[in-house]
Write a protein that holds these residues in place. Structure first.
Motif, PDB file in Angstrom:
ATOM      1  N   UNK A  39       1.324  -1.316   0.094  1.00 57.16           N
ATOM      2  CA  UNK A  39      -0.390   0.203  -0.092  1.00 57.16           C
ATOM      3  C   UNK A  39       0.816   0.932   0.374  1.00 57.16           C
ATOM      4  N   UNK A  72       0.311  -6.802  -1.146  1.00 59.24           N
ATOM      5  CA  UNK A  72      -0.439  -7.248  -0.236  1.00 59.24           C
ATOM      6  C   UNK A  72      -1.342  -6.785  -0.829  1.00 59.24           C
ATOM      7  N   UNK A  77      -5.166  -5.315  -5.122  1.00 57.87           N
ATOM      8  CA  UNK A  77      -6.948  -4.692  -5.454  1.00 57.87           C
ATOM      9  C   UNK A  77      -6.557  -3.582  -6.923  1.00 57.87           C
ATOM     10  N   UNK A  81      -8.231  -3.843 -10.142  1.00 58.00           N
ATOM     11  CA  UNK A  81      -9.116  -2.861 -10.701  1.00 58.00           C
ATOM     12  C   UNK A  81      -8.669  -2.713 -12.278  1.00 58.00           C
ATOM     13  N   UNK A 112     -14.204 -12.206  -0.697  1.00 63.75           N
ATOM     14  CA  UNK A 112     -14.582 -11.596  -0.243  1.00 63.75           C
ATOM     15  C   UNK A 112     -14.460  -9.651  -0.814  1.00 63.75           C
ATOM     16  N   UNK A 113     -15.014 -10.406  -2.088  1.00 69.94           N
ATOM     17  CA  UNK A 113     -15.299  -8.689  -2.734  1.00 69.94           C
ATOM     18  C   UNK A 113     -16.748  -8.865  -3.108  1.00 69.94           C
ATOM     19  N   UNK A 114     -17.524  -7.900  -2.745  1.00 72.73           N
ATOM     20  CA  UNK A 114     -18.799  -7.687  -3.378  1.00 72.73           C
ATOM     21  C   UNK A 114     -18.593  -7.513  -4.707  1.00 72.73           C
TER      22      UNK A 114
ATOM     23  N   UNK B 106      -5.867   4.329   4.477  1.00 68.51           N
ATOM     24  CA  UNK B 106      -5.429   3.838   2.824  1.00 68.51           C
ATOM     25  C   UNK B 106      -5.621   5.528   2.403  1.00 68.51           C
ATOM     26  N   UNK B 115     -11.825   5.125  -6.537  1.00 70.59           N
ATOM     27  CA  UNK B 115     -12.577   3.191  -6.231  1.00 70.59           C
ATOM     28  C   UNK B 115     -11.727   1.698  -5.996  1.00 70.59           C
ATOM     29  N   UNK B 116     -10.565   2.235  -6.013  1.00 68.65           N
ATOM     30  CA  UNK B 116      -9.328   0.804  -5.749  1.00 68.65           C
ATOM     31  C   UNK B 116     -10.053   1.134  -4.518  1.00 68.65           C
ATOM     32  N   UNK B 119     -13.226  -0.060  -2.954  1.00 66.78           N
ATOM     33  CA  UNK B 119     -13.185  -1.501  -3.617  1.00 66.78           C
ATOM     34  C   UNK B 119     -12.231  -2.851  -2.013  1.00 66.78           C
ATOM     35  N   UNK B 120     -11.018  -1.631  -1.643  1.00 70.00           N
ATOM     36  CA  UNK B 120     -10.597  -2.732  -0.675  1.00 70.00           C
ATOM     37  C   UNK B 120     -11.076  -2.509   0.911  1.00 70.00           C
ATOM     38  N   UNK B 122     -14.001  -2.351   1.188  1.00 72.64           N
ATOM     39  CA  UNK B 122     -15.823  -2.812   1.013  1.00 72.64           C
ATOM     40  C   UNK B 122     -15.293  -4.574   0.705  1.00 72.64           C
ATOM     41  N   UNK B 123     -13.913  -4.664   0.758  1.00 76.05           N
ATOM     42  CA  UNK B 123     -13.343  -6.361   0.994  1.00 76.05           C
ATOM     43  C   UNK B 123     -13.602  -6.528   2.032  1.00 76.05           C
ATOM     44  N   UNK B 124     -12.767  -5.577   2.313  1.00 73.99           N
ATOM     45  CA  UNK B 124     -12.285  -5.059   4.140  1.00 73.99           C
ATOM     46  C   UNK B 124     -13.396  -5.753   5.165  1.00 73.99           C
ATOM     47  N   UNK B 157      -6.357  -2.189   7.552  1.00 75.72           N
ATOM     48  CA  UNK B 157      -6.698  -1.392   6.092  1.00 75.72           C
ATOM     49  C   UNK B 157      -5.232  -1.570   5.611  1.00 75.72           C
ATOM     50  N   UNK B 158      -4.559  -1.615   6.118  1.00 72.06           N
ATOM     51  CA  UNK B 158      -2.993  -1.549   5.383  1.00 72.06           C
ATOM     52  C   UNK B 158      -2.435  -2.500   5.812  1.00 72.06           C
TER      53      UNK B 158
END
Lengths: 391, 254
Positions: A39, A72, A77, A81, A112-114, B106, B115-116, B119-120, B122-124, B157-158
């Motif tokens: 990240x 990571x 992601x 994307x 886990x991705x919506x 983030x 957007x990314x 998505x991260x 919502x995934x978490x 998150x990270x």
């Protein structure tokens, strides 16, 4: 602990950031990914990728992951994307050089991705939003008013009960509140009312000197300070100082569930917290106005003495002759009314605080704004009434 | 196995109150490590010292090879990105929604496209077992268990290497606590985390903790796996594991 590990940690902070190199072979594009795709090191890759989709339209694309040292979920992601983005633009894609961990990570994230991303609000609903907000705030205001009336009703019921049972009144709480709201406020009241006296005297002195009517400074200060300025300025200072502290005190008690604890023990917050504060302020404010009268007139006296050469004894003598005592009483009488407004609003807003910390700040601000507005409105009402009555 | 945290001879004092008297312990990579002890034994204080919120009076703490007493500014910033912390009461920012809370680091530390990040986030949120609609809720609208999960999502998150949990199961019902324990176990296995948790929940100790230390009398009175610790004759250890609650659990547990 071996020192090698410390060195290892230091190099880790300096490890190369994530990189992505775009390479063209005929129609085919090769995307070489390398470095740490984590990240905090993705910045350059983000820039590269933002430009990529436009260039790669309809081309076959191969991602090469063999140069990646670590990845990571943010890195993965980001890749996912843009993989989807390229797919939408008609690119056929393949991936090479992926490690087992990266495949596992992708599987984990995909699980886990919506599936759908929420759609942004449509234009129509965005245009209607001001109307919606207007409706909301109207309803909110109406609800506030209803709650306030409820609060007042309860307050009067408690007051009636207290008058019927004088021994149930919390005299020690009242005394403590008088000290907090009154005695401790004296320094700031001294300063503000002194300055107000000075300012009024200065402004008046310049005009009065033109007419040689120096001595009328006494009438001007005597009447304006006692009748209007001292009560108003004191009330505004108290609204900012005590009204806000009432809201914050009760608000914090609400958050820490102390209010609920009191309710279940049968200690009505209205009786134990609200009523003592209201009574205390209604006692303290008139006294503070009296004090502000003295200081304000003294401030005027100082200016009259220095600027208009009016001696102290002359000033006091004229003050006794021309300023009727009714002006003083009118100022004092306003005190309990202002105090009641400030205390009631402060306590009401404090009990409105909900369970999050932000609402304390919100309601404290509202409480002070409401209190100052109500004090000024009430003062205007007094002016009209007294003038019509010829007092 | 590599040690990621090494606490040696830490002394902590609040005024006249001596909290730690030469406390030493070590956390190994990839394990779930418990800090156990009665109220006031200084477990949370020790945790706060590990995450740079408090400074011990003497002794040293090394996290990921760095001595916390002698950190340069960038090293401290780097360290703070390597860990996630779950506070006892969640400590979610009450003015932000769950999604904003989770995405905060983030947004602040990376330049990923919005957007990314979305998505991260919502995934978490899914990963910690919260429903999708929770993303838009404010902390005040969440139940106790949801606050813990949202706070865990924020801590993750990270993709931290270290996860610190301060009494993660306190305030949860036994079913919720059990589910939360299993979630931590699952996340550790999936993400390869090292987890340090302050707890006095015996169930957590029995089920998910690999090794742990028992704090008492201002020092570490026992450290190791459950089998190792339980054999210690120290009265505090015996009280913990052979008191009525502990006995009941061991009768059913193993």
């Amino acid at each position: 602990m071996p020192t090698s590990q410390i060195e290892g940690a230091v190099t880790e902070t300096k490890e190369p950031p994530a990189r992505l190199r775009l390479e063209r072979e005929g129609r085919q594009w090769l995307l070489h990914a390398s470095g740490r795709w984590t990240a905090d090191r993705l910045d350059t890759v983000v820039e590269t990728l933002k430009k990529a989709p436009g260039r790669l339209r309809d081309a076959p694309v191969t991602w090469d992951f063999s140069g990646i040292t670590q990845m990571d979920s943010a890195g993965m992601m980001l890749y996912l994307h843009y993989r989807d983005e390229l797919a939408r633009r008609g690119c056929r894609q393949a991936v090479t050089g992926r490690s087992k961990e990266q495949e596992q990570l992708e599987a984990l994230l995909l699980r886990h991705l919506p599936e759908t991303t929420p759609r942004p609000a449509s234009l129509g609903s965005r245009l209607l939003r001001p109307l919606e907000n207007l409706g909301r705030s109207t309803l909110h205001g109406a609800r506030d008013l209803r709650l306030f009336l409820e609060f007042l009703g309860e307050n009067f019921a408690v007051l009636a009960h207290a008058l019927a049972h004088p021994f149930s009144i919390r005299f020690d709480a009242i005394a403590k509140n008088i000290e907090d709201a009154g005695v401790r406020a004296l320094p700031i009241i001294t300063l503000t009312s002194f300055l107000i006296g000075v300012v009024i005297a200065y402004q008046g002195a310049v005009q009065l000197q033109k007419f040689g009517a120096n001595v009328f400074i006494v009438d001007m200060i005597g009447i304006s300070v006692t009748r209007e300025l001292a009560p108003l300025i004191t009330a505004i200072v108290v609204a900012g100082r005590t009204g806000s502290s009432y809201t914050a005190q009760l608000g914090v008690m609400k958050i820490t569930e102390e209010i609920d604890a009191m309710r279940v023990m049968g200690f009505e917050p209205q009786r134990f917290l609200v009523l003592p504060r209201i009574i205390a302020l209604m006692i303290a404010l008139p006294l503070m106005i009296f004090y502000a009268d003295i200081i304000g007139i003294f401030g005027g006296m100082v200016v009259a003495n220095l600027h208009l050469n009016l001696s102290w004894s002359e000033f006091v003598h004229r003050l006794q002759n021309v300023v009727e005592v009714k002006h003083f009483w009118i100022g004092i009488v306003k005190g309990p009314f202002f105090a009641w407004l400030i205390a009631v609003v402060g306590c009401f807003r404090g009990l409105q605080v909900s369970r999050d910390t932000e609402s304390i700040g919100y309601y404290t601000t509202i409480s002070v704004v409401n209190a100052i507005f109500l004090v000024i409105a009430c003062d205007a009402l007094f002016s009209v009434v007294f003038t019509e009555l010829g007092i | 196995m590599k040690e990621v945290i090494r606490v040696s001879d830490v002394v902590t004092r609040f005024g006249d109150n001596l909290v730690h008297d030469r406390v030493s312990l070590g956390v190994r990579e990839g394990e779930i490590y418990g800090l156990m002890g009665g109220s006031g034994s200084g477990k949370s204080t020790l945790l706060k010292e590990m995450i740079l919120l408090l400074r011990p009076e003497s002794g040293s703490i090394r996290v990921l090879g760095k001595d916390l007493a002698r950190l340069r500014f960038e090293e401290a910033a780097w360290l703070r990105r390597q860990w996630g912390v779950l506070f006892q009461s969640g400590a979610l920012y009450s003015s932000l929604t769950v999604a904003q809370n989770v995405g905060m680091k983030l947004r602040e530390y990376t330049r990923l496209p919005e957007k990314v990040i979305d998505e991260i986030v919502r995934m978490k949120i899914r990963m910690v077992g919260l429903p999708d609609h929770a993303a838009g809720l404010y902390p005040a609208e969440l139940s106790g268990g949801m606050v813990k999960r949202a706070s865990l999502a924020r801590a993750l998150a990270m993709d931290p290497r270290l996860l610190f949990l301060d009494e993660p199961t306190s305030g949860l019902d036994p079913i919720g606590a059990e589910a939360f324990d299993q979630l931590i176990l699952k996340l550790r296995d999936m993400l390869g985390l090292t987890v340090v948790m302050v707890t006095h929940d015996l169930d957590s100790i029995w089920t998910i903790v690999d090794r742990f230390a028992v704090l008492g009398d201002r020092r570490v009175i026992a450290e190791g796996t459950l089998e190792e610790v339980i054999r210690q004759p120290h009265p505090i250890v015996r009280q913990f594991f052979w008191g009525a609650r502990g006995r009941l659990r061991s009768a059913h547990g193993q």
